[in-house]
Design a protein around this motif. Structure first.
Motif, PDB file in Angstrom:
ATOM      1  N   MET A  56     -12.209  86.613  -1.128  1.00 57.81           N
ATOM      2  CA  MET A  56     -13.135  85.783  -0.400  1.00 57.81           C
ATOM      3  C   MET A  56     -12.376  85.165   0.775  1.00 57.81           C
ATOM      4  N   ARG A  57     -13.158  84.757   1.795  1.00 56.67           N
ATOM      5  CA  ARG A  57     -12.528  84.205   2.992  1.00 56.67           C
ATOM      6  C   ARG A  57     -13.398  83.093   3.562  1.00 56.67           C
ATOM      7  N   VAL A  58     -12.727  82.023   4.031  1.00 58.07           N
ATOM      8  CA  VAL A  58     -13.351  81.005   4.861  1.00 58.07           C
ATOM      9  C   VAL A  58     -12.483  80.883   6.103  1.00 58.07           C
ATOM     10  N   GLN A  59     -13.119  80.621   7.242  1.00 61.98           N
ATOM     11  CA  GLN A  59     -12.323  80.551   8.460  1.00 61.98           C
ATOM     12  C   GLN A  59     -12.987  79.683   9.514  1.00 61.98           C
ATOM     13  N   LEU A  60     -12.168  79.270  10.463  1.00 66.47           N
ATOM     14  CA  LEU A  60     -12.597  78.484  11.614  1.00 66.47           C
ATOM     15  C   LEU A  60     -11.961  79.087  12.858  1.00 66.47           C
ATOM     16  N   LYS A  61     -12.664  78.965  13.973  1.00 65.58           N
ATOM     17  CA  LYS A  61     -12.104  79.311  15.277  1.00 65.58           C
ATOM     18  C   LYS A  61     -12.716  78.338  16.262  1.00 65.58           C
ATOM     19  N   MET A  62     -11.866  77.573  16.951  1.00 63.00           N
ATOM     20  CA  MET A  62     -12.374  76.551  17.857  1.00 63.00           C
ATOM     21  C   MET A  62     -11.336  76.223  18.914  1.00 63.00           C
ATOM     22  N   ILE A  63     -11.807  75.539  19.941  1.00 61.12           N
ATOM     23  CA  ILE A  63     -10.921  75.012  20.970  1.00 61.12           C
ATOM     24  C   ILE A  63     -10.694  73.535  20.667  1.00 61.12           C
ATOM     25  N   LEU A  64      -9.428  73.146  20.564  1.00 57.51           N
ATOM     26  CA  LEU A  64      -9.084  71.748  20.326  1.00 57.51           C
ATOM     27  C   LEU A  64      -8.655  71.094  21.631  1.00 57.51           C
ATOM     28  N   ASP A  65      -9.028  69.850  21.782  1.00 56.98           N
ATOM     29  CA  ASP A  65      -8.723  69.088  22.993  1.00 56.98           C
ATOM     30  C   ASP A  65      -7.324  68.482  22.898  1.00 56.98           C
ATOM     31  N   CYS A  66      -6.333  69.375  22.926  1.00 53.72           N
ATOM     32  CA  CYS A  66      -4.932  68.954  22.923  1.00 53.72           C
ATOM     33  C   CYS A  66      -4.083  70.122  23.391  1.00 53.72           C
ATOM     34  N   ASP A  67      -2.877  69.815  23.778  1.00 59.76           N
ATOM     35  CA  ASP A  67      -1.904  70.812  24.196  1.00 59.76           C
ATOM     36  C   ASP A  67      -1.470  71.643  22.973  1.00 59.76           C
ATOM     37  N   PRO A  68      -1.236  72.958  23.124  1.00 62.51           N
ATOM     38  CA  PRO A  68      -0.809  73.774  21.981  1.00 62.51           C
ATOM     39  C   PRO A  68       0.476  73.272  21.305  1.00 62.51           C
ATOM     40  N   PHE A  69       1.400  72.716  22.085  1.00 64.37           N
ATOM     41  CA  PHE A  69       2.623  72.166  21.498  1.00 64.37           C
ATOM     42  C   PHE A  69       2.284  71.003  20.562  1.00 64.37           C
ATOM     43  N   ASP A  70       1.375  70.130  21.012  1.00 62.75           N
ATOM     44  CA  ASP A  70       0.968  68.998  20.182  1.00 62.75           C
ATOM     45  C   ASP A  70       0.243  69.476  18.923  1.00 62.75           C
ATOM     46  N   ALA A  71      -0.581  70.506  19.047  1.00 68.92           N
ATOM     47  CA  ALA A  71      -1.287  71.051  17.882  1.00 68.92           C
ATOM     48  C   ALA A  71      -0.289  71.635  16.877  1.00 68.92           C
ATOM     49  N   TRP A  72       0.719  72.348  17.370  1.00 67.89           N
ATOM     50  CA  TRP A  72       1.726  72.935  16.474  1.00 67.89           C
ATOM     51  C   TRP A  72       2.490  71.837  15.728  1.00 67.89           C
ATOM     52  N   ARG A  73       2.872  70.798  16.448  1.00 67.82           N
ATOM     53  CA  ARG A  73       3.572  69.684  15.806  1.00 67.82           C
ATOM     54  C   ARG A  73       2.671  69.032  14.753  1.00 67.82           C
ATOM     55  N   ALA A  74       1.390  68.862  15.072  1.00 66.32           N
ATOM     56  CA  ALA A  74       0.454  68.243  14.124  1.00 66.32           C
ATOM     57  C   ALA A  74       0.282  69.090  12.868  1.00 66.32           C
ATOM     58  N   LEU A  75       0.194  70.407  13.023  1.00 64.33           N
ATOM     59  CA  LEU A  75       0.059  71.281  11.847  1.00 64.33           C
ATOM     60  C   LEU A  75       1.250  71.154  10.914  1.00 64.33           C
ATOM     61  N   ARG A  76       2.401  70.839  11.460  1.00 62.29           N
ATOM     62  CA  ARG A  76       3.619  70.724  10.666  1.00 62.29           C
ATOM     63  C   ARG A  76       3.866  69.316  10.155  1.00 62.29           C
TER      64      ARG A  76
END
Length: 172
Positions: free
Chosen positions: A1-21
């Motif tokens: 089974m699979r659930v997924q999301l795809k969206m544009i976030l209002d932040c810089d990719p570097f900031d998103a990567w740091r947040a994921l970690r």
């Protein structure tokens, strides 16, 4: 089974990567619905490796234990960073799942590299997968709403809301 999301976030990719970690962002993402308690100190940023957490509904109702087992895929495509959690539920209702792979990818948004293309996919299987698909899908939709709410504040210098910026003032 699979659930997924795809969206544009209002932040810089570097900031998103740091947040994921960030364990702090993970706790905030699920709060107040779920609390993840590692039972000890956590790093400021996740690095590859494993950590077991206790999951509580609303911070008080025991839901089970979850193993978070992280690795990073930074070479698949230029500009794309993928966090892979191949941990698994250890106890509670989700432990009826015997297959668990969660991937979160960030990249510059097409046409706007100051924003983030975010993709989030959880593949899971096991005896209860069909019964748990709808609750997992619902949780993923809520997760998407929370990510969109949180993302503008992930930068070191969050932007003020549009209604708070003086149109004639210089904004750094």
């Amino acid at each position: 089974m699979r659930v997924q999301l795809k969206m544009i976030l209002d932040c810089d990719p570097f900031d998103a990567w740091r947040a994921l970690r960030s364990p702090a962002v993970l706790r905030e993402l699920y709060s107040p619905l779920l609390e993840l308690d590692p039972g000890g100190p956590v790093p400021t940023l996740w690095e590859p490796g494993s950590m077991d957490v206790t999951v509580r509904g609303a911070g008080v109702v025991p839901v089970g234990r979850q193993r978070i087992d992280l690795d990073f895929d930074l070479t698949r495509m230029p500009g794309v960073r993928i966090l892979v959690d191949s941990g698994r539920p250890l106890s509670g209702p989700l432990s009826l799942l015997d297959n668990w792979k969660h991937q979160m990818a960030v990249a510059p948004a097409p046409g706007n590299p100051a924003r983030t293309l975010y993709r989030d996919r959880l593949d899971f299987g096991g005896p209860a997968a069909a019964a748990l698909w709808m609750p997992m899908w619902t949780m993923w939709q809520w997760r998407g709403v929370r990510l969109k709410e949180m993302a503008p504040n992930w930068g070191f210098d969050p932007r003020p809301p549009a209604d708070k910026v003086d149109a004639g003032a210089d904004v750094l």
